[in-house]
Design a protein around this motif. Structure first.
Motif, PDB file in Angstrom:
ATOM      1  N   ARG A 244     -19.166 -44.855  24.636  1.00  0.00           N
ATOM      2  CA  ARG A 244     -19.196 -43.777  25.613  1.00  0.00           C
ATOM      3  C   ARG A 244     -17.878 -43.003  25.610  1.00  0.00           C
ATOM      4  NH1 ARG A 244     -20.949 -46.740  31.054  1.00  0.00           N
ATOM      5  NH2 ARG A 244     -20.392 -44.690  31.866  1.00  0.00           N
ATOM      6  N   GLY A 245     -17.961 -41.757  26.058  1.00  0.00           N
ATOM      7  CA  GLY A 245     -16.743 -40.990  26.275  1.00  0.00           C
ATOM      8  C   GLY A 245     -16.269 -40.191  25.088  1.00  0.00           C
TER       9      GLY A 245
ATOM     10  N   VAL B  11     -32.398 -44.514  15.354  1.00  0.00           N
ATOM     11  CA  VAL B  11     -31.449 -43.591  15.957  1.00  0.00           C
ATOM     12  C   VAL B  11     -31.601 -43.685  17.475  1.00  0.00           C
ATOM     13  CG1 VAL B  11     -30.674 -41.195  16.114  1.00  0.00           C
ATOM     14  CG2 VAL B  11     -31.696 -42.048  13.991  1.00  0.00           C
ATOM     15  N   SER B  12     -30.486 -43.868  18.185  1.00  0.00           N
ATOM     16  CA  SER B  12     -30.563 -43.949  19.637  1.00  0.00           C
ATOM     17  C   SER B  12     -29.411 -43.184  20.273  1.00  0.00           C
ATOM     18  CB  SER B  12     -30.536 -45.409  20.108  1.00  0.00           C
ATOM     19  OG  SER B  12     -29.319 -46.040  19.748  1.00  0.00           O
ATOM     20  N   LEU B  13     -29.758 -42.409  21.311  1.00  0.00           N
ATOM     21  CA  LEU B  13     -28.779 -41.681  22.100  1.00  0.00           C
ATOM     22  C   LEU B  13     -28.906 -42.195  23.522  1.00  0.00           C
ATOM     23  CD1 LEU B  13     -29.417 -38.090  20.693  1.00  0.00           C
ATOM     24  CD2 LEU B  13     -27.770 -39.789  19.903  1.00  0.00           C
ATOM     25  N   GLY B  14     -27.845 -42.817  24.040  1.00  0.00           N
ATOM     26  CA  GLY B  14     -27.905 -43.551  25.288  1.00  0.00           C
ATOM     27  C   GLY B  14     -27.998 -42.700  26.534  1.00  0.00           C
ATOM     28  N   SER B  15     -28.155 -43.385  27.678  1.00  0.00           N
ATOM     29  CA  SER B  15     -28.394 -42.717  28.951  1.00  0.00           C
ATOM     30  C   SER B  15     -27.201 -41.903  29.426  1.00  0.00           C
ATOM     31  CB  SER B  15     -28.768 -43.747  30.018  1.00  0.00           C
ATOM     32  OG  SER B  15     -27.728 -44.698  30.191  1.00  0.00           O
ATOM     33  N   LYS B  16     -26.021 -42.170  28.907  1.00  0.00           N
ATOM     34  CA  LYS B  16     -24.831 -41.420  29.310  1.00  0.00           C
ATOM     35  C   LYS B  16     -24.524 -40.280  28.343  1.00  0.00           C
ATOM     36  CE  LYS B  16     -24.059 -44.160  32.784  1.00  0.00           C
ATOM     37  NZ  LYS B  16     -24.255 -43.697  34.168  1.00  0.00           N
ATOM     38  N   SER B  17     -25.435 -40.016  27.428  1.00  0.00           N
ATOM     39  CA  SER B  17     -25.189 -38.972  26.426  1.00  0.00           C
ATOM     40  C   SER B  17     -25.877 -37.669  26.821  1.00  0.00           C
ATOM     41  CB  SER B  17     -25.697 -39.413  25.048  1.00  0.00           C
ATOM     42  OG  SER B  17     -27.096 -39.604  25.066  1.00  0.00           O
ATOM     43  N   THR B  18     -25.289 -36.565  26.345  1.00  0.00           N
ATOM     44  CA  THR B  18     -25.870 -35.239  26.481  1.00  0.00           C
ATOM     45  C   THR B  18     -25.993 -34.654  25.084  1.00  0.00           C
ATOM     46  OG1 THR B  18     -24.855 -34.905  28.650  1.00  0.00           O
ATOM     47  CG2 THR B  18     -25.606 -32.952  27.485  1.00  0.00           C
TER      48      THR B  18
ATOM     49  N   THR C 201     -23.880 -44.485  22.711  1.00  0.00           N
ATOM     50  CA  THR C 201     -24.258 -44.952  24.043  1.00  0.00           C
ATOM     51  C   THR C 201     -23.934 -43.934  25.119  1.00  0.00           C
ATOM     52  OG1 THR C 201     -22.127 -46.085  24.303  1.00  0.00           O
ATOM     53  CG2 THR C 201     -23.944 -47.361  23.408  1.00  0.00           C
ATOM     54  N   GLY C 202     -23.025 -43.014  24.850  1.00  0.00           N
ATOM     55  CA  GLY C 202     -22.694 -41.987  25.830  1.00  0.00           C
ATOM     56  C   GLY C 202     -21.785 -40.955  25.213  1.00  0.00           C
ATOM     57  N   GLY C 203     -21.712 -39.794  25.860  1.00  0.00           N
ATOM     58  CA  GLY C 203     -20.860 -38.740  25.327  1.00  0.00           C
ATOM     59  C   GLY C 203     -21.674 -37.512  24.998  1.00  0.00           C
TER      60      GLY C 203
ATOM     61  N   GLY D 186     -30.635 -40.053  27.422  1.00  0.00           N
ATOM     62  CA  GLY D 186     -29.845 -39.095  28.184  1.00  0.00           C
ATOM     63  C   GLY D 186     -30.523 -37.742  28.252  1.00  0.00           C
ATOM     64  N   SER D 187     -29.731 -36.716  28.516  1.00  0.00           N
ATOM     65  CA  SER D 187     -30.232 -35.351  28.595  1.00  0.00           C
ATOM     66  C   SER D 187     -30.284 -34.745  27.193  1.00  0.00           C
ATOM     67  CB  SER D 187     -29.319 -34.518  29.500  1.00  0.00           C
ATOM     68  OG  SER D 187     -29.719 -33.174  29.516  1.00  0.00           O
ATOM     69  N   VAL D 188     -31.450 -34.177  26.840  1.00  0.00           N
ATOM     70  CA  VAL D 188     -31.649 -33.675  25.475  1.00  0.00           C
ATOM     71  C   VAL D 188     -32.216 -32.262  25.513  1.00  0.00           C
ATOM     72  CG1 VAL D 188     -32.918 -33.971  23.313  1.00  0.00           C
ATOM     73  CG2 VAL D 188     -32.021 -35.972  24.512  1.00  0.00           C
ATOM     74  N   LEU D 189     -31.604 -31.382  24.721  1.00  0.00           N
ATOM     75  CA  LEU D 189     -32.142 -30.054  24.436  1.00  0.00           C
ATOM     76  C   LEU D 189     -32.331 -29.985  22.927  1.00  0.00           C
ATOM     77  CD1 LEU D 189     -32.914 -27.165  25.230  1.00  0.00           C
ATOM     78  CD2 LEU D 189     -30.500 -26.544  25.029  1.00  0.00           C
ATOM     79  N   ALA D 190     -33.578 -29.906  22.485  1.00  0.00           N
ATOM     80  CA  ALA D 190     -33.867 -29.976  21.054  1.00  0.00           C
ATOM     81  C   ALA D 190     -34.677 -28.770  20.607  1.00  0.00           C
ATOM     82  CB  ALA D 190     -34.618 -31.260  20.726  1.00  0.00           C
ATOM     83  N   LYS D 191     -34.366 -28.306  19.398  1.00  0.00           N
ATOM     84  CA  LYS D 191     -35.102 -27.195  18.803  1.00  0.00           C
ATOM     85  C   LYS D 191     -35.313 -27.495  17.331  1.00  0.00           C
ATOM     86  CE  LYS D 191     -35.073 -22.139  18.437  1.00  0.00           C
ATOM     87  NZ  LYS D 191     -34.323 -20.900  18.752  1.00  0.00           N
TER      88      LYS D 191
END
Length: 290
Positions: free
Chosen positions: A127-128, A170-177, A151-153, A200-205
């Motif tokens: 994270r971070g 591939v995994s993007l954790g709950s603390k990631s944007t 895990t975050g970031g 986490g929050s995802v904006l995908a195109k």
């Protein structure tokens, strides 16, 4: 008055460039086994690796990689930790050889790559930090388990081909944007797993996910566990194409699900907003919306 920045410019109009950073041009360490010269990069004094000559021995990347710039050339990846800015320029080719190696980062990292390729990395970032990839190829190794996880970031990714994945998830954790554009995740083995999990929050195109085309289906495509907006994407040859497992808002526009046993499944917490959804069954009787 304007302070001098470490950026290769005369910010304070003194007639000198980066004069408050006297280390520029001196020899420095790139990890444990390579050297380079100090340069200014994006306001930070970093160590620019001395690239390998054409056809020469690749530069070894191992140990603590902190505030380093990796120019075009071949690199031999060993076990390493990432901190500060670690930036790969266009033409950088990083390979672990016949076996996977692990790169980790706990916090305060800024991993960047533009026009680079990576083969055989087990990448687990904490994270971070920030991950900024553009026009990047990331490949696995046959028969060896690996990760591509954060895990975050912050994740800023454009034009990434995550291909030749053998037992890689591939995994993007709950603390990631995450902002993902023109990202492709493709498997080439039949190991049971989820190819992409975003919590986490995802904006995908233009997101493309392809499980290995085997019968019966063995791999799930995309599990969504956080707030998500998709504008154009496709999932093919998966057991479960897209699984929505969150009460957070999820909007999927222009999603195409092809040759999946089940196309879109909600865990019952809420149904996503679906617009221009296209479901193409692989065989008669396939349940495309579960």
């Amino acid at each position: 008055p304007v302070s001098e920045l470490c950026n290769g410019m005369d910010d304070d109009c003194s007639g000198k460039v980066d004069e408050t950073f006297p280390g520029a041009g001196t020899t420095c360490a790139v990890g444990a086994l390579a050297t380079g010269q100090k340069v200014c990069f994006d306001g930070v004094e970093v160590c620019r690796a001395t690239p390998a000559p054409p056809g020469g021995t690749p530069v070894i990347l191992s140990g603590a990689l902190k505030n380093v710039l990796l120019p075009s050339g071949d690199y031999d990846a060993r076990t390493a930790t990432i901190a500060g800015i670690v930036a790969f320029e266009g033409g950088a080719k990083v390979s672990s050889g016949p076996a996977l190696v692990t790169w980790t980062a706990a916090a305060l990292f800024d991993l960047r790559a533009t026009g680079a390729s990576f083969t055989g990395l087990d990448l687990g970032l904490g994270r971070g930090g920030a991950l900024r990839f553009s026009d990047v190829t990331f490949e696995g190794i046959a028969g060896q388990k690996a990760r591509f996880s954060l895990t975050g970031g912050e994740v800023l990714a454009a034009s990434i081909a995550l291909s030749r994945f053998e037992n890689v998830a591939v995994s993007l954790g709950s603390k990631s944007t995450a902002t993902l554009e023109h990202v492709q995740v493709a498997a080439t083995d039949s190991v049971v797993r989820v190819l992409l999990t975003t919590s986490g929050s995802v904006l995908a195109k233009h997101l493309h996910i392809a499980a290995t085309n085997v019968t019966p289906r063995r791999q799930d495509g995309w599990v969504i566990q956080g707030e998500t907006v998709l504008d154009q994407g496709d999932v093919t040859t998966a057991l479960l194409g897209v699984v929505v497992d969150t009460p957070m808002p999820v909007a999927l526009r222009g999603l195409r699900v092809q040759d999946c046993q089940t196309g879109v499944q909600s865990k019952g917490l809420s149904w996503p907003y679906l617009e221009d959804l296209e479901l193409d069954a692989a065989s008669p009787g396939s349940a495309m919306v579960g």
